[in-house]
Design a protein around this motif. Structure first.
Motif, mmCIF file in Angstrom:
data_model
loop_
_atom_site.group_PDB
_atom_site.id
_atom_site.type_symbol
_atom_site.label_atom_id
_atom_site.label_comp_id
_atom_site.label_asym_id
_atom_site.label_seq_id
_atom_site.Cartn_x
_atom_site.Cartn_y
_atom_site.Cartn_z
ATOM 1 N N GLN B 41 0.827 -1.215 0.000
ATOM 2 C CA GLN B 41 0.000 0.000 0.000
ATOM 3 C C GLN B 41 0.858 1.261 0.000
ATOM 4 O OE1 GLN B 41 -2.989 -0.172 3.081
ATOM 5 N NE2 GLN B 41 -4.131 -1.791 2.039
ATOM 6 N N ARG B 77 -4.570 -10.876 -3.633
ATOM 7 C CA ARG B 77 -5.333 -10.390 -4.789
ATOM 8 C C ARG B 77 -4.975 -8.937 -5.088
ATOM 9 N NH1 ARG B 77 -11.601 -11.828 -4.234
ATOM 10 N NH2 ARG B 77 -10.670 -13.826 -3.674
ATOM 11 N N GLN B 78 -4.649 -8.162 -4.034
ATOM 12 C CA GLN B 78 -4.268 -6.763 -4.226
ATOM 13 C C GLN B 78 -2.765 -6.622 -4.473
ATOM 14 O OE1 GLN B 78 -6.069 -7.638 -1.229
ATOM 15 N NE2 GLN B 78 -7.907 -7.403 -2.470
ATOM 16 N N TYR B 85 -4.219 -19.545 -2.266
ATOM 17 C CA TYR B 85 -4.055 -20.123 -0.930
ATOM 18 C C TYR B 85 -3.853 -21.632 -1.003
ATOM 19 C CZ TYR B 85 -6.007 -15.740 0.889
ATOM 20 O OH TYR B 85 -6.238 -14.422 1.210
ATOM 21 N N MET B 116 -5.221 -20.919 3.859
ATOM 22 C CA MET B 116 -6.651 -20.753 4.118
ATOM 23 C C MET B 116 -7.185 -21.910 4.953
ATOM 24 S SD MET B 116 -9.961 -20.194 1.610
ATOM 25 C CE MET B 116 -9.783 -18.420 1.450
ATOM 26 N N PRO B 122 -13.918 -19.563 8.404
ATOM 27 C CA PRO B 122 -12.784 -19.477 7.492
ATOM 28 C C PRO B 122 -11.765 -18.464 8.007
ATOM 29 C CG PRO B 122 -14.685 -18.370 6.545
ATOM 30 C CD PRO B 122 -15.150 -19.046 7.797
ATOM 31 N N GLU B 123 -10.518 -18.700 7.672
ATOM 32 C CA GLU B 123 -9.442 -17.813 8.095
ATOM 33 C C GLU B 123 -8.410 -17.771 6.985
ATOM 34 O OE1 GLU B 123 -8.702 -15.865 10.484
ATOM 35 O OE2 GLU B 123 -10.038 -16.336 12.158
ATOM 36 N N VAL B 124 -7.690 -16.674 6.915
ATOM 37 C CA VAL B 124 -6.605 -16.575 5.942
ATOM 38 C C VAL B 124 -5.393 -15.928 6.591
ATOM 39 C CG1 VAL B 124 -8.040 -16.462 3.852
ATOM 40 C CG2 VAL B 124 -7.549 -14.374 5.125
ATOM 41 N N HIS B 154 -3.107 -7.496 12.198
ATOM 42 C CA HIS B 154 -4.025 -8.619 12.349
ATOM 43 C C HIS B 154 -3.257 -9.737 13.050
ATOM 44 C CE1 HIS B 154 -6.442 -7.122 8.621
ATOM 45 N NE2 HIS B 154 -6.660 -6.396 9.686
#
Lengths: 332, 332
Positions: B41, B77-78, B85, B116, B122-124, B154
């Motif tokens: 970013q 994806r960004q 995953y 994943m 669900p978690e990533v 996170h």
């Protein structure tokens, strides 16, 4: 006593994001309401005085003798004038005794003090005390014993006993939702799906996603949602939650956590009669969420601020107390 | 096998807010590290390619044959290219088998896939899997059974068994703290006390306020902090919390809630050996907070991303696996 249908009070419900003026009759009924977006963080260029004149001007020009009573953040340190907190527990007479009175330049204004709970878990409210007092006036049966939930930016849970607000707790549910929607990774899929902004054109509520979020919070049990908030993103990444539904899911998670936490804090204690008071759409969400937690005996009241302003004005002698209690605040 | 001290791999730990390049020797030790603020970013004007050349250029110009392996949000994806995953549970071989390889224009790059966890919760993760693999390589005893806490924007809590990451959970503690500090009413007193911004010149940590916040979370029990977050403001309003200490109190509340929730989710199950891995100052806060919860047997590891990149590169055959495990990742 004046003609019961004649104007007797101007009540201002003056919060952070809006200003509502009520012209109240001598029997406590609301004759007219004016709503402006002039909350204390969104004042017009002329500030408090301009907002005040904008709402009260027409009423005062025909009846310059009307008393004006305001409640809410207008009396906070960041407000027009600070009305010092009164201590918990408190009833209508406590607030009446603590009114701040000053001259606005366009006549006198009285402001209802906020309520402070002292001790290890201090709490404050401004505005909600007036709503609660209004609800008690509208239905004196609640005064004996009730648990009020006032959903909003800062939801309040307040225990009322013998006509007094005894203790209360704040949940920052609405503020957390707005922060996460507007600034966090969790809100991004919805922001990108609707770049014009959800507040400009709120989409239809996805009731199933909301319930899914509430259920997720309910099932979290004693661990709470701290480790589940991120499912708003991971369910979307896994293809199990559409971007358009993600904000309702998030809302469900946060409202659900408020209810989970509020109920857990009471231990196994039986619930007193439960009252929801506030904006109708928000109360609907909370009623739905409470149902998922098995709490179905919930009374929903509409906006009771005008009734509260009337009751406190009467207790303060600003208006002559009518024999009848306010009659226009039936259940929503 | 090449000379054990000679460069054998360029490892890129490429997250949201920073890019760290490690030049790793054939024995797994780190020869040199370059740190740039070019997280995905915060890329330079030339984008990914410029950031990549900026960090790897000098190393590749003298050794154009060096393999380059990256982990973290660069594979999201960004990111630069999405590395799909792999499913939980997973070990070093799973990540090696799932590498995404492509030509950057300045030579080939491989990216470690994220992890994943599927199902109702669900978690990533992206990047943390590499840190965990690195920690297991640095201390194979942990591979048998361990609970990893990787604090951060996170935070991840991950259970490792038999060398595999079995399950994990995300706590948005760091992001919530930043949101509340920068945008909420809770951060306002500190923002007004230090309008130049706390990130520009972070004040000394108020350890007592931090502990007070952790204790508040710990004492909240099953109800959690939902109804106590607002004490950050009400304690300040009541004169019991200085503005300058309020952010450390808030940090304690949030870190405390993460720990309260993470421990509650395990029920009464005995804790496996507990490992903290990440930035040293943050690990210190978590160790302190864990102590307040009575968890004192905590291993603190430094940054193990380079060791993880090395281990995955070896499992993928990008480098010839050395006989020795990485030796430069002792306890922090």
């Amino acid at each position: 006593m004046a003609n019961p249908g004649q104007p007797a009070l101007i009540g201002l419900d003056w919060g952070t994001s809006s200003l509502r003026g009520h012209l109240v009759a001598a029997d406590g009924s609301v004759i007219e309401t004016i709503r402006q977006p002039w909350g204390i963080q969104h004042l017009p260029s002329g500030g408090y005085a301009e907002a005040y004149r904008g709402v009260t001007g027409a009423w005062l020009s025909s009846r310059p003798d009307l008393p004006v009573l305001a409640s809410g953040m207008v009396g906070s340190r960041q407000g027009w004038r600070e009305a010092a907190y009164v201590d918990c527990p408190a009833d209508a007479a406590s607030f009446a005794a603590g009114l701040l009175r000053f001259d606005t330049g366009t006549g006198p204004l009285a402001i209802v003090p906020g309520l402070m709970q002292r001790g290890r878990l201090p709490e404050v409210m401004r505005g909600e005390e007036t709503q609660i007092i209004g609800a008690l006036a509208a239905d004196p049966a609640l005064a004996a014993r009730a648990l009020f939930i006032l959903p909003g930016t800062h939801s309040k849970w307040a225990v009322v006993r013998a006509g007094r607000i005894e203790q209360f707790q704040t949940f920052m549910t609405g503020e957390l939702f707005a922060l996460l929607r507007d600034h966090s990774l969790l809100g991004r899929p919805a922001r990108e799906a609707d770049p014009t902004g959800t507040s400009a054109a709120p989409p239809a509520i996805d009731a199933a996603a909301f319930r899914q979020g509430v259920t997720m919070a309910q099932e979290s049990g004693p661990s709470g949602i701290a480790g589940r908030l991120f499912t708003t993103r991971s369910l979307w990444l896994a293809g199990d939650l559409p971007a358009a539904a993600s904000l309702d899911y998030l809302s469900g998670l946060l409202v659900g956590e408020e209810i989970r936490s509020g109920l857990a804090a009471r231990g196994g204690e039986p619930l007193p009669p439960l009252v929801l008071s506030g904006e109708a759409a928000l109360c609907d969400r909370y009623r739905e969420a409470l149902g998922i937690f098995g709490v179905t005996d919930v009374r929903v009241l509409g906006d009771t601020a005008a009734a509260g302003l009337w009751t406190i004005a009467a207790a303060a002698g600003l208006v002559s107390a009518a024999a009848t209690s306010p009659g226009s605040f039936a259940d929503a």
